[in-house]
Design a protein around this motif. Structure first.
Motif, mmCIF file in Angstrom:
data_model
loop_
_atom_site.group_PDB
_atom_site.id
_atom_site.type_symbol
_atom_site.label_atom_id
_atom_site.label_comp_id
_atom_site.label_asym_id
_atom_site.label_seq_id
_atom_site.Cartn_x
_atom_site.Cartn_y
_atom_site.Cartn_z
ATOM 1 N N VAL A 79 0.840 -1.203 0.000
ATOM 2 C CA VAL A 79 0.000 0.000 0.000
ATOM 3 C C VAL A 79 0.875 1.254 0.000
ATOM 4 O O VAL A 79 0.583 2.213 -0.718
ATOM 5 N N ALA A 80 1.964 1.257 0.769
ATOM 6 C CA ALA A 80 2.877 2.406 0.764
ATOM 7 C C ALA A 80 3.455 2.614 -0.635
ATOM 8 O O ALA A 80 3.534 3.749 -1.122
ATOM 9 N N ASP A 81 3.832 1.522 -1.291
ATOM 10 C CA ASP A 81 4.353 1.616 -2.653
ATOM 11 C C ASP A 81 3.285 2.142 -3.611
ATOM 12 O O ASP A 81 3.569 2.995 -4.454
ATOM 13 N N MET A 82 2.058 1.655 -3.467
ATOM 14 C CA MET A 82 0.965 2.134 -4.320
ATOM 15 C C MET A 82 0.724 3.625 -4.096
ATOM 16 O O MET A 82 0.447 4.359 -5.044
ATOM 17 N N ALA A 83 0.828 4.079 -2.860
ATOM 18 C CA ALA A 83 0.629 5.502 -2.557
ATOM 19 C C ALA A 83 1.689 6.350 -3.257
ATOM 20 O O ALA A 83 1.380 7.391 -3.843
ATOM 21 N N ARG A 84 2.942 5.890 -3.213
ATOM 22 C CA ARG A 84 4.010 6.631 -3.903
ATOM 23 C C ARG A 84 3.791 6.623 -5.414
ATOM 24 O O ARG A 84 3.984 7.639 -6.087
ATOM 25 N N ARG A 85 3.384 5.490 -5.970
ATOM 26 C CA ARG A 85 3.114 5.409 -7.405
ATOM 27 C C ARG A 85 1.951 6.318 -7.793
ATOM 28 O O ARG A 85 1.997 6.994 -8.824
ATOM 29 N N ALA A 86 0.903 6.346 -6.981
ATOM 30 C CA ALA A 86 -0.243 7.205 -7.266
ATOM 31 C C ALA A 86 0.167 8.679 -7.249
ATOM 32 O O ALA A 86 -0.245 9.452 -8.112
ATOM 33 N N ALA A 87 1.008 9.061 -6.284
ATOM 34 C CA ALA A 87 1.479 10.446 -6.216
ATOM 35 C C ALA A 87 2.287 10.786 -7.465
ATOM 36 O O ALA A 87 2.131 11.867 -8.035
ATOM 37 N N ALA A 88 3.126 9.853 -7.908
ATOM 38 C CA ALA A 88 3.941 10.091 -9.110
ATOM 39 C C ALA A 88 3.064 10.240 -10.353
ATOM 40 O O ALA A 88 3.412 10.984 -11.274
ATOM 41 N N LEU A 89 1.927 9.555 -10.369
ATOM 42 C CA LEU A 89 0.989 9.653 -11.494
ATOM 43 C C LEU A 89 0.060 10.854 -11.371
ATOM 44 O O LEU A 89 -0.783 11.080 -12.249
ATOM 45 N N ARG A 90 0.196 11.572 -10.244
ATOM 46 C CA ARG A 90 -0.755 12.659 -9.938
ATOM 47 C C ARG A 90 -2.157 12.089 -9.861
ATOM 48 O O ARG A 90 -3.124 12.676 -10.345
ATOM 49 N N GLY A 91 -2.229 10.911 -9.238
ATOM 50 C CA GLY A 91 -3.488 10.182 -9.146
ATOM 51 C C GLY A 91 -4.012 10.109 -7.726
ATOM 52 O O GLY A 91 -3.822 11.037 -6.923
#
Length: 98
Positions: A79-91
């Motif tokens: 979930v922490a990794d998904m949160a970082r990926r979402a932030a990088a996608l501006r998602g």
């Protein structure tokens, strides 16, 4: 009765890019329920939906990363990794509680 929680990574157009479900021990949900008041993690609902935007996601990932080692699980790390990926996608991170 266990609570079913699904976590979705969404891009800026709210298209779902990835999904993870909480583990059988509900390690993610229990970590959020034990989080201090006022933290981003404490805003996760076990019943209903929670959505974090780009501005909230970095703090959310930091809070997950700062969990004590005994609370860190494969799920909380994902979930922490998904949160970082979402932030990088501006998602967004969309958490669906049942």
């Amino acid at each position: 009765m266990p609570v079913a929680v699904s976590i979705y990574l969404e891009n800026g157009a709210h298209e779902r890019v990835a999904r993870v479900g909480d583990d059988l021990d509900e390690s993610f949900l229990s970590a959020c329920q034990a989080a201090p008041d006022g933290s981003v993690m404490s805003g996760v609902f076990s019943v209903g939906d929670t959505m974090f935007n780009e501005q909230q996601l970095e703090q959310f990932a930091r809070e997950l990363d700062q969990l004590p080692e005994e609370r860190k699980t494969g799920t909380t790390r994902q979930v922490a990794d998904m949160a970082r990926r979402a932030a990088a996608l501006r998602g967004y991170l969309f958490i669906s509680g049942d």
